[in-house]
Motif scaffolding. Sequence first.
Motif, PDB file in Angstrom:
ATOM      1  N   ARG A  79      28.602  13.480 -74.654  1.00  0.00           N
ATOM      2  CA  ARG A  79      27.794  14.608 -74.201  1.00  0.00           C
ATOM      3  C   ARG A  79      26.375  14.133 -73.889  1.00  0.00           C
ATOM      4  O   ARG A  79      25.775  14.529 -72.891  1.00  0.00           O
ATOM      5  N   GLY A  80      25.848  13.261 -74.753  1.00  0.00           N
ATOM      6  CA  GLY A  80      24.518  12.703 -74.521  1.00  0.00           C
ATOM      7  C   GLY A  80      24.464  11.909 -73.234  1.00  0.00           C
ATOM      8  O   GLY A  80      23.512  12.035 -72.451  1.00  0.00           O
ATOM      9  N   MET A 126      24.434  14.210 -70.350  1.00  0.00           N
ATOM     10  CA  MET A 126      23.124  14.831 -70.133  1.00  0.00           C
ATOM     11  C   MET A 126      22.195  13.871 -69.398  1.00  0.00           C
ATOM     12  O   MET A 126      21.442  14.271 -68.510  1.00  0.00           O
ATOM     13  N   TYR A 137      26.791  19.339 -68.765  1.00  0.00           N
ATOM     14  CA  TYR A 137      27.111  18.298 -69.744  1.00  0.00           C
ATOM     15  C   TYR A 137      27.669  18.879 -71.036  1.00  0.00           C
ATOM     16  O   TYR A 137      28.397  18.215 -71.750  1.00  0.00           O
TER      17      TYR A 137
END
Lengths: 271, 291, 316
Positions: free
Chosen positions: B107-108, B111, B215
């Motif tokens: 997810r990071g 992003m 994201y």
Amino acid sequence: MKDPEMLDRDGEDGGAPILRICGASKAFGGVQALENVSFEVSQGMILGMIGPNGAGKTTLFNLISGLYPPDAGRIFFNEEEIQRLPTHQRVRMGIARTFQNLALFENMNVLENVMVGQHVRTRCGFWGAIARTTGVRREEAACRENALALLDMVGLVDQALKPSADLPFGWQRLLEIARALASRPRVLLLDEPASGLNALETGRLGDLILAIRNQGITIVLVEHDMSLTMSVSDRIIVLDQGRVLASGTPEEIQTHSAVRTAYLGEHCEQR
Amino acid sequence: MQELLQYIFSGLTNGAIYAVIALGFSILYGATRLINFAHGEFVMLGALGLITLWQGLKIPLAIALVLAVLGVALIGFLFERLAIRTVSRPEPIVLIIITVGASIFLRGVGMLVWGKDAHSAPAFFSFAPIDVMGAKLLAQSIWILVVVVALTFALHAFFKKTLVGKAMTAASISKKAAWLTGIPYEWMILLAFVLSTATGAVAGVIITPITMCSYDMGTLLGLKGFCSAMLGGLGSLWGALAGGIVLGVLESLGAGFLSSGYKDAIAFGLLLAILYIRPSGIFGAKDLHRF
Amino acid sequence: MTQSSLHETVRIGLLTGAVAAAGILFDNAYHIQVLVFIGINTILTLGLNLLMGYTGQISLGHAAFYGIGAYTSAILTVHFQFSPWAALFPSLGLAVLVALIVGIPTLKLSGYYLAMGTLGFGMIVFIVFRELDFWTGGSSGLAGIPSLKIGSVDLMSGRNFYYLVWGAVLGTLVVSRRLIESRVGRALRSIHGSEHAAMAIGVNTQAYKLQVFVFSAFLAALAGFLYAHCIGFISPGSFDFMASVRMVTMVVIGGMASIWGALLGASLLTLLPEWLHAFADYEMIVYGLILMLVMIFLPQGLLRGLLDIYERSRNA
């Protein structure tokens, strides 16, 4: 081999069964693991239970100790019906067991394994632990003393502070027996205690089993090692495909023809 | 009536997507008894990957679709090799934490690559919506349903008819027996990861035209996919399909007639209810335990 | 008293001294604030560690209890003019009650199902915080939470709040320590070792799992209460899934089943965002990597793992 004093005591109790299984059945999916199994264990005896793999011996232990309920049948401990009681209550009543594939607490050291074995004989609860009163401290100290005494009995007192997983296999078996004894059981279920042991260790195990019985603890022994089972057991039950095939004294079993073909014969051929 | 039908249509569409995500959970669980908490993030990677390839890099749609799915499958491959295979103590609690870690990590990364804004893609085809008793059924919805059913058939055939598929099933039942019969157990696990993450990517690419993609879309989708898989009985492909549709329609009706803010809570409430009452799923067989 | 518990007493004494010394040495309000957050996170981590590290039961929704503690007190003080101290007991009580109700069915689950169950529970509570906007202020949050006072002394002034939080940390440490080194602690650890074996020696595993779950929820709610009254403003974002993951990361980094590790994990992960400029953009990547790398390479936690590597390299 048999202690005459014990036999006397057996007579005094009139052979009252401490454990009675009446028509126990258990199926897993389509496999009938146990079918209408009945037998009794008298106070103070050593009952050997033999049978080929898959005969239902471990399933029977699991029913007695309460890991799962029977599909049918009843189990009595000291004439009290127990098949619906949760495992921990049965331990409190006096039924302890060991596991075929060792189930030590590897996240604890040897001493702690035996201390936690005394769980049902100690009382300190959540608030007691936090308050740590003198009573709690005293109980803790007594628990530690008891554990050390039990470790001494099985010969592991020097290993007390080692992680349990670091012990050699044979010692782990002994530790598991000490942990089971810590709950001060009246009946001890031993599931293949000699498997993985060498001849010397098996011999010592036999002595230990007799010593435990001499403390008045009734023993049910599941074991593949025939010479051990035959030498320590007072009576023997043969299970085959989930049924009781035969029961009797070791001598009777050794001469029983059905047993010889179904089990001993097969067993001897393997040797 | 028209309103009800409209809710059911939109529920079917969402449900079909949950079903594809549920398929991914079921494939992996069926082969490895493992639940990948990062599964939703693979859906996100598929969706955003497609948008970049198709809209950003102007690659033709058909090729972009294939590339997006293959790319995600490659990440699934790396994930198994680098993060799952390397675990020395593969207990559930360790694997849970690792896959949760992977989920947060991906997810990071999402992003950083795609930013915090939501992206969307135009419809794959431009057919007029079909009118059914006043309710509109989008061509996109029909397409999604077709893809989902076809995918389930294909996976079913793979596991039942092909040698590799049967070997995967065998390996999940007994590692030792599989090893003895010469099934390369570790390859089966790897293959399960690749198949499962690729299925996740398929779910991702087919939703790009009907939803905003960002994201952080993976967490909710992953959980709802898991909820669907549980509804249908974890490990069952047809159960996953049925579970997804049921959840999609229930959610859509709940959002329409009760409150849209609590829409997501419906899925979680349902998930808890299943876990508490019947963890083997509504359609699944009761679990058997042997010690 | 055994040698190890004597050792512990010394350590707790040293920590008490360090807390007092830090209170005197740090006069920068920002530093004090960071120390307060470390303390709050330590309470959270200690509670979760009892559940996860010692008992082996994962919770991916623990931020829910943190949030229940914070929101209950905030709502009672803002909307109903409760004094903060009067709101403390309902806050903790509600968390305990919810933990009991949720824990009874949830803790029958194990492994992945338990993780999913707690995750789902956490999500539902988060959605409730967000949607119940009349009481909670919805996504924009709830402001104007009064600070704590003792008599006429405002605990927010100077270092008072720091001492309060760290007093609570020390208390929690001592209590956790005593719990672990008791019959109860052994029973909890036996459940982690093997749930079947624990049953077989007579541990009522359901009851113990429930007890430790409720206690860790209690500690999370206590941390939530302190948090709400410390910064005076709360929003659902502080209690979302990522918050639960942060808590798990603190436990994992410090080492599961390690009380002092909880202190380390909470300190490191509270300081990290302060040290790393523009940390916010990389937060998830860093947390994700920590979780994966520690679990793959140092499953005993950072401290224990690094010590083991050091010892091995010395022996080699």
